[in-house]
Write a protein that holds these residues in place. Structure first.
Motif, PDB file in Angstrom:
ATOM      1  N   VAL A  20       0.786  -1.234  -0.051  1.00 41.24           N
ATOM      2  CA  VAL A  20       0.189  -0.087   0.000  1.00 41.24           C
ATOM      3  C   VAL A  20       0.869   1.251  -0.029  1.00 41.24           C
ATOM      4  O   VAL A  20       1.933   1.325   1.032  1.00 41.24           O
ATOM      5  N   GLY A  21       0.511   2.010  -0.788  1.00 40.00           N
ATOM      6  CA  GLY A  21       1.255   3.446  -0.948  1.00 40.00           C
ATOM      7  C   GLY A  21       2.647   3.416  -2.041  1.00 40.00           C
ATOM      8  O   GLY A  21       2.768   2.124  -2.408  1.00 40.00           O
ATOM      9  N   TYR A  22       3.098   4.519  -2.025  1.00 40.17           N
ATOM     10  CA  TYR A  22       4.496   4.592  -2.907  1.00 40.17           C
ATOM     11  C   TYR A  22       5.482   3.992  -2.240  1.00 40.17           C
ATOM     12  O   TYR A  22       6.079   4.677  -1.479  1.00 40.17           O
ATOM     13  N   LYS A  23       6.168   2.380  -2.454  1.00 39.45           N
ATOM     14  CA  LYS A  23       6.906   2.050  -1.754  1.00 39.45           C
ATOM     15  C   LYS A  23       7.961   1.286  -2.348  1.00 39.45           C
ATOM     16  O   LYS A  23       7.707  -0.077  -2.518  1.00 39.45           O
ATOM     17  N   LYS A  83      10.053  -3.838  -4.659  1.00 37.73           N
ATOM     18  CA  LYS A  83      11.246  -4.640  -5.124  1.00 37.73           C
ATOM     19  C   LYS A  83      11.391  -5.923  -4.451  1.00 37.73           C
ATOM     20  O   LYS A  83      11.372  -6.966  -4.851  1.00 37.73           O
ATOM     21  N   GLU A  84      11.054  -5.988  -3.003  1.00 34.50           N
ATOM     22  CA  GLU A  84      11.368  -7.223  -2.176  1.00 34.50           C
ATOM     23  C   GLU A  84      10.060  -8.152  -2.541  1.00 34.50           C
ATOM     24  O   GLU A  84      10.024  -9.161  -2.774  1.00 34.50           O
ATOM     25  N   HIS A 112       1.898  -5.164   3.243  1.00 35.37           N
ATOM     26  CA  HIS A 112       3.114  -4.369   3.404  1.00 35.37           C
ATOM     27  C   HIS A 112       2.956  -2.770   3.537  1.00 35.37           C
ATOM     28  O   HIS A 112       2.558  -2.448   2.557  1.00 35.37           O
ATOM     29  N   ASN A 113       2.559  -2.241   4.599  1.00 37.88           N
ATOM     30  CA  ASN A 113       2.157  -0.714   4.518  1.00 37.88           C
ATOM     31  C   ASN A 113       3.526   0.036   4.721  1.00 37.88           C
ATOM     32  O   ASN A 113       4.392  -0.258   5.162  1.00 37.88           O
TER      33      ASN A 113
END
Lengths: 96, 130
Positions: free
Chosen positions: A83-86, A91-92, B129-130
């Motif tokens: 969730v979100g720009y991560k 990548k993981e 994954h937050n």
């Protein structure tokens, strides 16, 4: 104006990846650009551009992964999401 | 089905300048990344045309102004997010620290309370994954 749904081609197709975003959101734009820059093949859904039942169904799909119904939400292999720009978490999760 | 809303660049420029002046006169800062910020301003204008009000470009509006009043820009969560994260949720506004280059902005968690829960009971088994 982007299309509400799309299939973005890419050489990295190991995972079934679905991007849920809003066409007006810059974090969504960055996330899409990141996935494209990494050559990830993914399905794209701009939930704000959907209407009626189709929109409700997309919202329900996002809610199942992310109760805040926030964007972007990227779902991989129907088993995990980011969730979100991560970029690092993407990548993981995608093994990039 | 997609809608076709095209915002002329001069309208983006006009709202950008208005918001910048308003922010500076009230002790707030617009995000100095102009391309990013203009993209958000365009999103506000698209939402104004779609819904009749400038809801947050990074949140899904319902189209019902009463339900969305907390996410009409500037949203009710702006000050708390600026204090905790140095930027509001969409990052239209940033803190002085960010403006001085002492802190980087990032995509932040949603503070707005959720509408409901997933009816699909498997969600607890899934990995987020937050």
């Amino acid at each position: 104006m982007p299309e509400a749904r799309g299939s973005i081609p890419g050489t990295r197709s190991e995972h079934h990846t679905v991007f849920y975003g809003l066409s007006t959101c810059m974090w969504c734009k960055r996330t899409r650009q990141f996935l494209e820059s990494q050559g990830v093949k993914f399905d794209l859904v701009y939930v704000d551009l959907l209407r009626g039942q189709e929109r409700e169904e997309a919202v329900e799909q996002v809610r199942c992964w992310n109760s805040a119904i926030s964007f972007p939400t990227v779902v991989m292999d129907d088993s995990r999401c980011v969730v979100g720009y991560k970029p690092e978490k993407l990548k993981e999760a995608l093994g990039l | 089905m997609s809608e076709e809303i095209v915002i002329p660049p001069e309208k983006v420029d006009a709202l950008y300048e208005t918001l910048k002046r308003w922010a500076e006169s009230t002790g707030y800062n617009l995000n100095p990344d102009e391309e990013f910020t203009r993209g958000l301003v365009e999103g506000l204008l698209i939402n104004r045309q779609r819904y009749g009000y400038q809801s947050c470009p990074c949140r899904l509006a319902s189209g019902d102004k009463r339900k969305d009043k907390d996410i009409i820009c500037p949203c009710d969560y702006r000050d708390a997010d600026l204090a905790d994260w140095g930027a509001c949720y969409c990052a239209l506004y940033v803190s002085d620290e960010v403006l001085r280059g002492e802190r980087e902005i990032q995509s932040i968690p949603e503070r707005r309370p959720p509408e409901g829960r997933c009816s699909w009971d498997q969600s607890a088994q899934r990995e987020q994954h937050n």
